[in-house]
Structures are given as C-alpha cells and as structure tokens.
Design an enzyme around this catalytic site. Structure first.
Site, PDB file in Angstrom:
ATOM      1  N   GLU A 178       0.814  -1.224   0.000  1.00 42.31           N
ATOM      2  CA  GLU A 178       0.000   0.000   0.000  1.00 42.31           C
ATOM      3  C   GLU A 178       0.848   1.274   0.000  1.00 42.31           C
ATOM      4  OE1 GLU A 178      -0.885  -2.736   1.572  1.00 42.31           O
ATOM      5  OE2 GLU A 178      -2.872  -3.136   0.773  1.00 42.31           O
ATOM      6  N   HIS A 218     -11.994  -5.178   8.623  1.00 40.82           N
ATOM      7  CA  HIS A 218     -12.578  -5.010   7.288  1.00 40.82           C
ATOM      8  C   HIS A 218     -13.928  -4.312   7.389  1.00 40.82           C
ATOM      9  CE1 HIS A 218      -9.607  -8.031   6.178  1.00 40.82           C
ATOM     10  NE2 HIS A 218      -9.949  -7.927   4.910  1.00 40.82           N
TER      11      HIS A 218
END
Ligand SMILES: Cc1ncc(C[n+]2csc(CCOP(=O)(O)OP(=O)(O)O)c2C)c(N)n1
Length: 660
Positions: free
Chosen positions: A394, A463
């Site tokens: 990322e 999540h």
C-alpha cells in the site's frame, strides 16, 4: 574510474561543488547556533562526493528525490545558493518561501522533487516519478538518495519490490554512513552489505567508495544507462562517513572517538584537494577557487539574514487549489441503468479514454478487474501500461501515486479496503497533503484514491471501519463519500479533474445498487451537498451508507406526520457549509447520521461548526447517530446491535422533534 582518472577540469569542478556544499553546511550550522533560524538541521559534511558524483552522471531532465540530509543534493541539482540558504533560514526568499525549511524543501523546477523528513518515504515517491517517465516514454531517470537506516523501512522495501517488478528507471543511491541516527547499522541489521539486500529483491547492486566522486559518477552512470535501456532499477551503495553529528544539537555521546577520527581521515573534500595538488594544480589556483566559494557563501548568508520572514498573512494560503469546477466532458449526454460498481467502472473508462495521463492501478485491479469487479475490462481496453496490478504494497501504491502526480500523471489508485490504507497513511498525510503547501502553491499532487469501507454481515473488525473522518481531518486532502451510483460516477470524474489529492470512500454494501445514471455532458464541480428530500420539522445530515438510510427513515417519519429535510453531504472536504446552514434555517433541528464511530466522527466536526456559527438559532441540541465506540464484530447479531440503521435514525429524529 578513480578520481585521478578524471580530467583536470572535471576534478576542479567536483572540488568546487563539494567545497561549496561543505562551506554551505558550515555556514548554516553557524547561523543556526546564532539563532538566525529555528529547528533542527541535518548536515551532510563528509558525504559531499555522493550528490556531486551522482549529478555529474545525470541529464538535465532527470529527477532527484533526497532525504532530510539533502542540502548537498539541492546544491548539486542547481538550486541557487541564495534561494537554498534563504529556505534553510526560513525566509520569504527561500526556494519554498520558508515552508520547506532545511528538511522538507521541494524544487522540482531544479530537478529536485523534494527532500523528505520521513525516513524511507521518498522511495515510493521516486518510484512513482520513474513510473511516470516510463509510461510517458520520457527516457528520464529518477535517482533517490536514502541512508543505510532507511533500508529497513517498509516503504523502502515496497518501493524496491514495485520498481523491480515494473522495471522502473530508478537508481537508488544508498549513502551508507554506518549510522542510523545514533545507532550503528551493524547493531540493528544482520546483513550490512546493503546492496545484497537489494539484490535479493531483483535489483542490480553495486558497492562503491562514496568518498570518490568519480566512483559515484561511474556507478550512477552505469545504472542510468541500464535504466534508460529499460533494464530496470539499480541500487548503488555508496560507503561514506558522516563527518559531524546526526543533527545540529546532537552531542554524539554514543559515538566512539575512533569512528570520528576515521571519518576525519577519510574527509572527501580534503582528499580531493590533496589529489588536485598531486595532479599539479597550484596552490594559487586552489586558493582562488576557495576564495570564490567563500565569497558566494558569504553573499548568500548575508542575503538570507537580511531577507524578510514570510508574511504571516499568507500562512494559510496554498493548502489546496480551488476545487475543480464544472466542465464539458465533450461526451454526448446519455442515461444508463447502472449499478454503483459499474458506474465507477464507467467513470474510470471515460477518464482513461479522455486523458492519456490517467493511470489506474492497485491490488488485483488489472488482470482480475478488482475483487469487486469495479475495474473489470479496463486493462483489456487500455493496456497493461496504464491499468495494472500492484504488489501487496500500500505504501508503494499511495507513494507512487504522489510521485507520478508530481510528474504530470493523474493516477487513480485503488486501496482494496479502507482499513488497509492504515498501513500506508504516511504517503497521504505526510506526503500528498503537503505538496501544494510546502511548494508554496507551485506544485500539486493530483491523485485520486478509491477505496471502499463500512460493515457488512461477516466483515471483521479489520474489514469494516468507516474512516472518512481520519482523512477529512488532514488539511490538503479532499474527501468524498458517494452514496448513489450517480454520485459514485460524477464525484469520481470531478476528483480526476481536481488538482489536489482526493480520497473517495465508496461503500461495498452499495456496489450492487442500481440507478439510472447520467453519463457524459457536463462534468459536475467538485464539492457540494445534495438535498435528497425537503421538510420543515427536522434536518438529517448524512453521507455514504447512512445517507440512504436517512432517506428511508424520512419516509417512515412522514408516515407519522414528521417532515424531514435529508441532506447528503457527499463531500466532507470541502464541506458544504451553506447547505448545512440552509437545512438548519429550514428546520431548527439537526440530526447527523453516519456509520463511523461517534467519538471523533465527522459528525462531531459538523456539530461543532453548527454550535459556533448558529448558537441560539436551534430549537433543540444537535444530535448524532453513529456506531458506538466499539470495534465491529463479524456476527450479524452483534453488528445489528451496534450499527446505525433506518430504524435508529428514524427513532432519533422523532425524539428530536417530539422531545427536543
Ligand atoms: C519514519 C521515521 N522514523 C524515524 C525517524 C527519525 N529519524 C530521523 S533520521 C533517522 C536515522 C536515519 O538514518 P539513515 O537512513 O541511515 O540516514 P542518515 O541519517 O544516516 O542520513 C531517524 C531514525 C524519521 N524521521 N522517520
């Protein structure tokens, strides 16, 4: 090539450049001690041969990314002495008007994309700049300087993996001075042959004498040839010594005297002077050169001392450019029934078609078309050069977007889940958000980050978060939270047109929702809320998933005779204060609904603004509905007990009207 093999004029030029850096560093240390300016400075005495040798190997179009110990790189790039001195002294005449200072200056107009005060952070940015030149077929090389300590950083590792995989024209110059701040590298790294670390990731590695400008020039030159030939990145480990302390106020209590003596004995400036004498350059000639350098430094220092400080009246300028205005897409207006996900896909397709400099990349984004199918078929249509898969990295995704944006691209990157952005926030908060401000408004980082967030049945605590407030807190970033297929499409197109970094939080739970979506025609401006429903009893302000829930709740309220205004704020930065004021004036009662946890959620900001601006106008206190301050569990029964819903919004709005 050894130093003695350089032509005499080259040798003298190298000496002039290295001496200029040394005298510059000596002078800024004096100025700092005299309190001419504030803060820490990290000086590069002892390492002058590295930037001087590297720049001698590069072309005018090449780019440099440096660390906070970057004065030498700036001078070698050609940043004018007086502008650099003034910047270090935080003066208005500095290259960044006093907004970069010693450690974070930017001068892309002189090839220097920037220094970086975050260890390792320049690596993904440099990789992104290299990506930009590769995509544009520019033939440029990007050189990034890092310290030995920076080789342990995650961002460094991610950038190396990315650069090797895409065969980017990147040359990493590791200035291995043996010290990571106050700790010797061999105490914290079992492998001290740093070029070997890079070789393990698939890069060409070289280990050279960083005291010798010719050795640096030769190694960087070979690496640049390979990079221009499409053979990918190289890692040049330049062994050198830090002559002085880590920073101006460092007493170096941790450093053995023998190490300092070693550094003094290896002083590259003195070494080069000796060699020049051996090569027959007369003392007179050397003294004349030295006098010239001293005079230039004196003049720059005097100018900096007498230069005005930056105007405090301008302190808040250049955080963002004006938001992208409306514009003609040049595409025929049409309407199509699309899901939210497909509406995003259609925006990406149209932007890729409209602008050659748009890139779309992220994890699983290319070949597979995204884990939610949002980027499906784009790689087939636009090719692997512009739509591609990223390693699970990322920091490399976000940082390369910053570098590519600095170099004229409009990258649209995907972070698969908003929760994953947390491993790489540096690249948004410390990097992308700073570009415009630190460059004094001269440069921007026009990148778009698409991500998705929120809870769905079964999604675990890693999540399911709603994180928009984290980024809306950061000056310089624009933040949008689209709730409908139309907005998912239109807001993305506005984001690509914007000159600053934009983060769009899509909603996974909404990807399959359908709507007739207007495509083409006028592109909407960036910013602005939408009033979804009008009513005089209560205003519900919301965004994202809860904007839809608020509309549903308003129907339930209407059945009970309570008329609600529902405002979908859509953009949290910039925030549509006017729409909030209008809703408030119409209703005198405000409920804010969001999926994020209540404490520090963006609702708190809105409530505070209403309090500051409209105190006394309301019939009831501002109320908030959001998730309580609890982690989000996957079990639907537990989620149901925590997440806001149509029912909880309806209930809260009803109470607000009935009880105040
Ligand atoms: C991400 C991050 N962690 C820690 C620091 C604090 N810090 C500043 S310089 C430095 C040492 C870096 O060593 P190295 O990469 O070898 O570069 P050098 O100082 O030798 O030029 C550290 C730990 C920082 N600025 N950024």
């Amino acid at each position: 090539m050894a130093v003695s093999q350089l032509a005499p004029t080259e040798l003298l030029e190298a000496y002039r450049s290295m001496l200029t850096i040394r005298r510059f560093e000596e002078r800024v240390l004096e100025l700092r001690r005299a309190d001419v300016f504030a803060g820490s400075i990290h000086l590069c005495a002892g390492q002058e041969a590295v930037p001087v040798g590297a720049l001698a190997a590069l072309d005018d179009g090449d780019r440099i990314v440096a660390t906070y110990r970057g004065h030498g790189w700036a001078l070698a790039c050609g940043v004018p002495l007086d502008q650099l001195m003034a910047e270090v002294c935080q003066r208005s005449t500095g290259v960044n008007g006093g907004r970069g200072g010693s450690a974070h200056l930017m001068a892309p107009e002189f090839r220097l994309l920037g220094e970086n005060s975050i260890v390792g952070a320049g690596m993904p940015i440099a990789a992104g700049a290299a990506l930009a030149t590769q995509v544009a077929g520019g033939g440029r090389v990007v050189v990034v300087s890092i310290g030995d300590g920076a080789t342990s950083q995650g961002a460094t590792h991610e950038a190396l993996v990315f650069a090797a995989y895409r065969r980017l024209p990147l040359v990493v110059v590791c200035e291995n001075n043996g010290w990571s701040e106050m700790t010797p590298i061999d105490r914290i790294a079992p492998v001290t042959d740093l070029s070997a670390r890079a070789a393990g990731l698939g890069l060409n590695g070289a280990r050279i004498d960083g005291n010798d400008p010719a050795a640096v020039r030769e190694a960087v030159s070979e690496a640049a040839v390979r990079a221009r030939a499409g053979e990918g990145p190289s890692f040049v480990e330049a062994r050198c010594h830090r002559l002085w302390a880590h920073y101006n106020a460092d007493p170096e209590h941790y450093r053995p005297a023998a190490d300092r003596e070693l550094a003094e004995a290896a002083d590259p400036v003195m070494g080069l002077r000796r060699r020049l004498t051996e090569a027959g350059v007369s003392d007179d000639e050397l003294m004349e050169l030295e006098e010239g350098v001293a005079q230039a430094i004196d003049a720059a220092a005097e100018a900096a001392i007498s230069a005005p400080s930056p105007d405090p009246g301008g302190a808040a300028a250049h955080v963002n450019a004006p938001p992208a205005g409306a514009g003609d897409t040049g595409e025929p207006l049409e309407e199509r029934e699309l899901t939210y996900g497909k509406a995003v896909n259609e925006a990406l397709r149209r932007e890729l078609a409209a602008r050659e400099n748009v890139l779309v990349y992220g994890e699983d984004v290319g070949h597979a078309g995204g884990i939610f199918g949002v980027t499906r078929t784009l790689q087939e249509e636009f090719g692997e050069r512009r739509v591609f898969d990223m390693p699970i990295a990322e920091a490399a995704i976000l940082g390369s977007a910053v570098g590519a944006a600095l170099e004229g691209m409009r990258p649209i990157v995907e972070i698969m889940w908003a929760d994953f952005m947390l491993v790489a926030l540096d690249q948004l908060i410390n990097q992308a958000a700073n570009v415009r401000y630190v460059s004094n408004g001269r440069h921007g980082a026009p990148l778009v980050v698409r991500t998705q967030q929120g809870a769905t049945p079964g999604s675990c605590a890693q999540h399911s978060q709603s994180l928009e407030a984290l980024l809306a807190h950061i000056p310089g970033l624009r933040v949008g939270v689209p709730s409908t297929p139309q907005d998912a499409h239109s807001m993305l197109r506005a984001a690509v047109a914007d000159d600053d970094p934009v983060i769009l939080f899509e909603a996974r739970s909404l990807y399959q929702r359908k709507q007739a979506v207007r495509l083409g025609g006028q592109r909407e401006r960036l910013g602005g809320a939408r009033v979804r429903r009008e009513g005089g009893d209560v205003a519900i302000l919301s965004w994202g998933t809860m904007a839809l829930a608020a509309e549903e709740a308003a129907k339930g309220l209407a059945a009970k005779g309570i008329e609600a205004t529902v405002v979908d704020l859509r953009w949290l930065a910039p925030l549509d204060d006017e729409a909030i004021a209008d809703a408030l004036v119409r209703t005198n009662r405000v409920l804010i609904a969001h999926e994020a946890n209540v404490t520090g959620g963006f609702g708190a900001e809105i409530a505070a603004r209403i309090g500051e601006r409209h105190f006394g106008e309301l019939d009831a206190p501002v109320r908030r509905v959001g998730a309580p301050d609890v982690r989000i569990p996957p079990a639907p029964a537990l989620q149901g007990a925590l997440l806001p819903s149509v029912a909880s919004i309806e209930h809260a709005a009803e109470r607000l009207v009935v009880e105040g």
